[in-house]
Design an enzyme around this catalytic site. Structure first.
Site, PDB file in Angstrom:
ATOM      1  N   SER A 143       0.719  -1.022   0.255  1.00  0.00           N
ATOM      2  CA  SER A 143      -0.095   0.139  -0.299  1.00  0.00           C
ATOM      3  C   SER A 143       0.946   1.272  -0.031  1.00  0.00           C
ATOM      4  O   SER A 143       1.764   0.545   0.492  1.00  0.00           O
ATOM      5  CB  SER A 143      -1.342   0.000   0.836  1.00  0.00           C
ATOM      6  OG  SER A 143      -2.015   1.534   1.241  1.00  0.00           O
ATOM      7  N   TYR A 156      -2.539  -1.327  10.287  1.00  0.00           N
ATOM      8  CA  TYR A 156      -2.349  -1.721   8.703  1.00  0.00           C
ATOM      9  C   TYR A 156      -0.713  -0.896   8.342  1.00  0.00           C
ATOM     10  O   TYR A 156      -0.105  -1.159   7.581  1.00  0.00           O
ATOM     11  CB  TYR A 156      -3.060  -0.321   8.234  1.00  0.00           C
ATOM     12  CG  TYR A 156      -3.098  -0.680   6.479  1.00  0.00           C
ATOM     13  CD1 TYR A 156      -4.620  -1.958   6.385  1.00  0.00           C
ATOM     14  CD2 TYR A 156      -3.032   0.029   5.744  1.00  0.00           C
ATOM     15  CE1 TYR A 156      -4.354  -2.001   5.037  1.00  0.00           C
ATOM     16  CE2 TYR A 156      -3.613   0.425   4.477  1.00  0.00           C
ATOM     17  CZ  TYR A 156      -4.235  -0.972   3.799  1.00  0.00           C
ATOM     18  OH  TYR A 156      -4.278  -0.697   2.679  1.00  0.00           O
TER      19      TYR A 156
HETATM   20  P1  NAD Z   1     -11.229  -6.441   0.216  1.00  0.00           P
HETATM   21  O1  NAD Z   1     -11.772  -6.335   1.626  1.00  0.00           O
HETATM   22  O2  NAD Z   1     -11.837  -5.897  -1.127  1.00  0.00           O
HETATM   23  O3  NAD Z   1     -11.025  -7.761   0.088  1.00  0.00           O
HETATM   24  C1  NAD Z   1      -9.495  -8.526   1.103  1.00  0.00           C
HETATM   25  C2  NAD Z   1     -10.211 -10.059   0.521  1.00  0.00           C
HETATM   26  O4  NAD Z   1      -9.144 -10.157   1.652  1.00  0.00           O
HETATM   27  C3  NAD Z   1     -11.419 -10.224   1.004  1.00  0.00           C
HETATM   28  O5  NAD Z   1     -10.928 -11.008  -0.391  1.00  0.00           O
HETATM   29  C4  NAD Z   1     -11.424 -11.002   1.946  1.00  0.00           C
HETATM   30  O6  NAD Z   1     -12.509 -12.411   2.232  1.00  0.00           O
HETATM   31  C5  NAD Z   1      -9.824 -11.601   2.145  1.00  0.00           C
HETATM   32  N1  NAD Z   1      -9.907 -12.038   4.124  1.00  0.00           N
HETATM   33  C6  NAD Z   1      -9.642 -10.766   4.944  1.00  0.00           C
HETATM   34  N2  NAD Z   1      -9.396 -11.968   5.545  1.00  0.00           N
HETATM   35  C7  NAD Z   1      -9.343 -12.965   5.726  1.00  0.00           C
HETATM   36  C8  NAD Z   1      -8.857 -14.019   6.128  1.00  0.00           C
HETATM   37  N3  NAD Z   1      -8.670 -13.955   8.231  1.00  0.00           N
HETATM   38  N4  NAD Z   1      -8.787 -14.931   5.850  1.00  0.00           N
HETATM   39  C9  NAD Z   1      -8.168 -15.650   4.281  1.00  0.00           C
HETATM   40  N5  NAD Z   1      -8.470 -13.391   3.946  1.00  0.00           N
HETATM   41  C10 NAD Z   1      -9.298 -12.819   4.936  1.00  0.00           C
HETATM   42  O7  NAD Z   1     -10.189  -5.267  -0.011  1.00  0.00           O
HETATM   43  P2  NAD Z   1      -9.201  -5.410  -1.758  1.00  0.00           P
HETATM   44  O8  NAD Z   1      -9.326  -3.308  -1.157  1.00  0.00           O
HETATM   45  O9  NAD Z   1      -9.060  -5.585  -1.988  1.00  0.00           O
HETATM   46  O10 NAD Z   1      -7.971  -4.979  -0.808  1.00  0.00           O
HETATM   47  C11 NAD Z   1      -6.775  -6.433  -1.211  1.00  0.00           C
HETATM   48  C12 NAD Z   1      -5.588  -5.807  -0.291  1.00  0.00           C
HETATM   49  O11 NAD Z   1      -4.930  -4.825  -1.081  1.00  0.00           O
HETATM   50  C13 NAD Z   1      -5.228  -5.716   0.758  1.00  0.00           C
HETATM   51  O12 NAD Z   1      -4.061  -6.556   1.324  1.00  0.00           O
HETATM   52  C14 NAD Z   1      -5.479  -4.063   1.165  1.00  0.00           C
HETATM   53  O13 NAD Z   1      -4.062  -4.087   2.461  1.00  0.00           O
HETATM   54  C15 NAD Z   1      -4.449  -3.520  -0.072  1.00  0.00           C
HETATM   55  N6  NAD Z   1      -5.176  -2.591  -0.603  1.00  0.00           N
HETATM   56  C16 NAD Z   1      -6.317  -1.832  -0.993  1.00  0.00           C
HETATM   57  C17 NAD Z   1      -6.035  -0.349  -1.307  1.00  0.00           C
HETATM   58  C18 NAD Z   1      -7.426  -0.035  -1.434  1.00  0.00           C
HETATM   59  O14 NAD Z   1      -7.612   1.523  -1.786  1.00  0.00           O
HETATM   60  N7  NAD Z   1      -8.147  -0.928  -2.404  1.00  0.00           N
HETATM   61  C19 NAD Z   1      -5.090   0.455  -1.339  1.00  0.00           C
HETATM   62  C20 NAD Z   1      -3.951  -0.072  -0.705  1.00  0.00           C
HETATM   63  C21 NAD Z   1      -3.934  -1.593  -0.545  1.00  0.00           C
END
Ligand code: NAD
Length: 261
Positions: A143, A156
């Site tokens: 991130s 985070y």
């Molecule tokens: P999201 O909530 O859409 O997806 C998260 C996924 O992780 C889901 O499939 C969920 O079921 C899974 N998950 C959560 N807890 C879990 C567990 N204990 N065991 C197994 N699976 C689990 O989120 P996203 O935005 O797609 O985020 C994905 C990654 O991208 C994360 O690591 C997040 O920190 C990172 N990220 C997101 C953003 C953003 O703006 N959305 C920005 C930078 C980084």
């Protein structure tokens, strides 16, 4: 079909960025292992849909990313079924927003487990097979918060900074085995994770939804646009290509200029 005969395991791929990466890997011909939580019927529809649309094999493993033994078992099961895990995408992640002096201890532990330690457990289990086959790609979704902080996101930010350190260390250890280890660091991507944190940020900062979107989320992003999941997925596919074989130990920003400031 650049990834034919490869297998990609993507943690947290029932939603958001992980699902986009899984679909992009399958589009390139890789078999995929999905992971994450959600409605079983919706997950099965997604899994079957990937097989039908892209002509690859797709499986689902519901391993909880807080459980190191379950993560190791997931890698072993994927290796048994597909003959190896060639591409590991550490993507599962959660967020919780609160001031550090009020941060719930259980949330701290959960975020460190899911956003950081799960990548350690998965790498630990997948690297021996990659070394044996002398090829591998490990990509973690970090991130912009792996490089800079924002208030109220202590766990985070700590976990994402840690993920970069883990990535650099593993990259050095496996560099001679044709295995690359990198992070992709998006700015704000419009996914359920971002949508879900809006109410907490509204409460923590006393703001309306519009103020959170414009003055908090996109305030940091000079382009004033959300990153898309498909853009992150395209970067992941590129990192799996031969053209990217000399990119390792890197933390690649996709943040609309956020961390340039
Ligand atoms: P999201 O909530 O859409 O997806 C998260 C996924 O992780 C889901 O499939 C969920 O079921 C899974 N998950 C959560 N807890 C879990 C567990 N204990 N065991 C197994 N699976 C689990 O989120 P996203 O935005 O797609 O985020 C994905 C990654 O991208 C994360 O690591 C997040 O920190 C990172 N990220 C997101 C953003 C953003 O703006 N959305 C920005 C930078 C980084």
């Amino acid at each position: 079909m650049t990834l034919a005969n490869k297998t990609a395991l993507i943690t947290g791929s029932t939603s958001g960025i992980g699902l986009a990466i899984a679909r992009a890997m399958a589009r390139e011909g890789a078999n995929v292992v999905l992971n994450g939580f959600g409605d079983p019927a919706a997950i099965e529809a997604e899994r079957a849909g990937i097989e039908a649309e892209f002509g690859v094999k797709a499986s689902y493993d519901g391993a909880d990313m807080t459980d190191g033994a379950a993560i190791a078992a997931m890698i072993a099961a994927a290796e048994a079924r597909f003959g190896g895990v060639d591409i590991l995408i550490n993507n599962a992640g959660i967020q919780h927003v609160a001031p550090v002096d009020e941060f719930p201890v259980d949330k701290w532990n959960q975020i460190l487990a899911i956003n950081l330690s799960s990548a350690f457990h998965a790498m630990r289990a997948a690297i021996p097979g990659m070394k044996a086959r002398q090829w591998g790609r490990i990509i973690s979704t970090a991130s912009a918060h792996s490089l800079v902080a924002s208030p109220f996101k202590s766990a985070y930010v700590a976990a994402k900074h840690g993920l970069v350190g883990l990535t650099k260390t593993a990259a050095l250890e496996v560099a001679a085995s044709k295995i690359t280890v990198n992070c992709i660091s998006p700015g704000y991507v419009w996914t359920p994770l971002v949508e879900k944190q809006i109410p907490d940020t509204m409460a923590a900062r006393g703001m309306t939804k519009e103020q959170v979107i414009n003055d908090v989320l996109l305030a940091a992003q000079p382009t004033k646009q959300f990153v898309t999941s498909d853009q992150v997925a395209a970067m992941a596919v590129f990192l799996c290509s031969d053209a990217a074989s000399q990119i390792t130990g890197a933390n690649l920003s996709m943040d609309g200029g956020w961390t340039a400031a």
